[in-house]
Each structure stands twice: as structure tokens, then as C-alpha cells.
Design a protein around this motif. Sequence first.
Motif, short mmCIF file in Angstrom:
data_model
loop_
_atom_site.label_atom_id
_atom_site.label_comp_id
_atom_site.label_asym_id
_atom_site.label_seq_id
_atom_site.Cartn_x
_atom_site.Cartn_y
_atom_site.Cartn_z
N LEU A 1 0.84 -1.21 0.00
CA LEU A 1 0.00 0.00 0.00
C LEU A 1 0.87 1.25 0.00
O LEU A 1 0.57 2.24 -0.67
CB LEU A 1 -0.94 0.00 1.22
N SER B 1 -5.49 -0.10 7.73
CA SER B 1 -4.86 -1.35 8.13
C SER B 1 -4.08 -1.15 9.44
O SER B 1 -4.14 -1.97 10.35
CB SER B 1 -3.94 -1.84 7.02
N LYS C 1 -1.16 4.45 -1.39
CA LYS C 1 -2.55 4.36 -0.88
C LYS C 1 -2.56 4.66 0.63
O LYS C 1 -2.73 3.76 1.46
CB LYS C 1 -3.12 2.95 -1.12
N ASP D 1 -4.63 6.30 2.57
CA ASP D 1 -5.87 6.13 3.34
C ASP D 1 -6.07 4.67 3.73
O ASP D 1 -6.43 4.34 4.87
CB ASP D 1 -7.08 6.67 2.55
N LEU D 2 -5.81 3.76 2.77
CA LEU D 2 -5.97 2.33 3.06
C LEU D 2 -4.91 1.86 4.06
O LEU D 2 -5.16 1.02 4.92
CB LEU D 2 -5.88 1.50 1.78
#
Length: 292
Positions: free
Chosen positions: A80, A92, A85, A87-88
Motif C-alpha cells: 500500500l 490497516s 494508498k 488512506d488504506l
Amino acid sequence: MSNTKVRKAIFPAAGFGTRFLPATKSIPKEMLALVDKPIIQYGVEEALAAGCDQIVIVTGRGKSAIEDYFDISYELECTLEKRGKTDLLALSRNVSNMVHLSYVRQKEAMGLGHAVLMARDLVGDEPFAVILPDDVIDARVPCLKQMVDIYNDVQSSIIATQVIEGPAISAYGVLAGSPDPGNPRLFAVSDLVEKPKPAEAPSKNAIIGRYILTPAIFDVLERTPLGTGGELQLTDGIKGLLATEKVYGYSFEGVRHDAGDKFGMLKATVEFALKRDDLGPQFRDYLKSLKL
Ligand code: UTP
């Protein structure tokens, strides 16, 4: 009792989840997603909001997905990060940073009382909470927080309840009790019955999956015989506790969803999705467009 603050929450998660077959053949019921979070995460967030900082999950065979979920996932996070990424990545990381977790195994699903007993060494001599992850409770003040506030006052075991009408009461543990003069939601328990026949239910007050228990329950559970379904029932243990301690029922404020049941999960999914800023408006339009 050495510590009277509720710091520890036990999550029994070693059952078979037969009501959700065939999915639960290989996915732990506690990992079924309600919108985009496994149902156990809602319970863990509730425990944190109630001030618990130690979570004990009782697992069994086939439940390793729960442990993986709360671990740090280096491979995923690395990927990620490389893809930008953020935000992702934050989503997590939030999961693995949430809290201090311990796991204990229940070798055989011998009932909820037995599952709670497995956590005895990790709990020690202090009051603790029990959260059944398939009961997802939507409330302005998280249900366990409501109960902790009362516990701090009464310093006795408290069981969450909900009024269940009609024959459906037979699927629950049921309380008999007398209302507390100072709090209309609280009552002093005089008896408990696990899964009574409708005609034999002592009231409409069904036990829901939130408890605060004093550590005296462990000795009582050790000597409680197997009950309904050949299982060691937590309800029978709490009934034993009544011989020496006060126990309260508490009719919590909020809506409970039985996410361990297919219909309950469907209803919860609709209600939780409609409340989401990112999904709600679109989902509402979609539901309205259905020719029902
Ligand atoms: P349930 O009775 O709802 O769960 O127990 P179950 O047996 O897994 O589900 P069904 O009825 O077959 O569909 C409530 C909680 O207690 C745990 C379950 O995992 C669930 O979270 N439990 C139950 C245990 O940990 N051990 C047991 O022996 C029984």
C-alpha cells in the motif's frame, strides 16, 4: 479483590457458528464483515470506548484468521505504501495498533461458561467484561460504557438485557428480578434460566451478549454442572453467583443486532450502510429504486 476497575474484556470466539453455514465452514463467524469491518472489531472498539485496555480472545480450531486480522500485515502495508494508498494504509494500521491483545484456546466448544473459564489465568482477581462478538450494538453511548458507569457505582456483576416478545424468548437466557428504585433500567436479579420454554420464561428480559462479572464467577463455574445442550452455560454460573453476591440486569439504551444470524446480519448491514457518509446516500437511492 485487588482491582475494582474493569480493564479486561473477554471475547469468546470459539463456537462453530452453525447458523451461518456454509460460510463458517472456513471463515470464523467473528470475521464475517458487517459492511467492511469484521463483526469482532465492532466489539473491540466498544471495549476500548468503555475504558478496557486488555482484550482476551478465546479462540479454537479454524480461528487463526482472527489472530491474523489483529496482527501487523507487513506485506500488505509495504504494498500500500509503494502504491501511495495512504488512506488504506491508515485503515490497516489502525486495526493492528488498536489494543493489547491476548489469545487463549478453548480446545473443545463446551459452552460459553467454559469459554469464559479458559480466560481465568489471564483475568486474575479483578472484575472483567464479556463481549459476545455476534451481538453488535448500535448505541449513542457504547453499551459496555453504559454498564461500566453503573459498575463503578454498584461494584456488582451486571448483565445486559433486552425485552423479547413471544416464543423467540426460548433462544435466550432469561432473568427474573425486581426493579431498582433509583434507576428504571436496572433490576436486582433473583433468578436466571437458560433457553426456557415460552410458558416457563420468568420474564421477557433476555440476556444479551454483554456482561461485567466479578472474579468470583470463576470458582462458581468450576463447580457448575453441564446444563442445556450438554454445555457449561454462563447463565448457570451466574445463577450460582447469586448465592453469594448481588447481580444486576441492565436494560441498555441502543439497538442490538444478532449478526451471528443470517437475517440479523442482513438487517444490520442495511442499517449500518445507510448511516455511512460514503455509502449511505447512494445506498438509500438504490433501496428506493427497488420495486418491492
Ligand atoms: P453462540 O451460541 O452464538 O455461537 O455463542 P455459536 O455456537 O458459534 O453459533 P451457532 O449458534 O452455532 O450459530 C456466542 C459466542 O460464544 C462463543 C461463540 O464463538 C460466540 O461468539 N462460544 C460459544 C465459545 O467461544 N465457545 C463455546 O463453547 C460456545
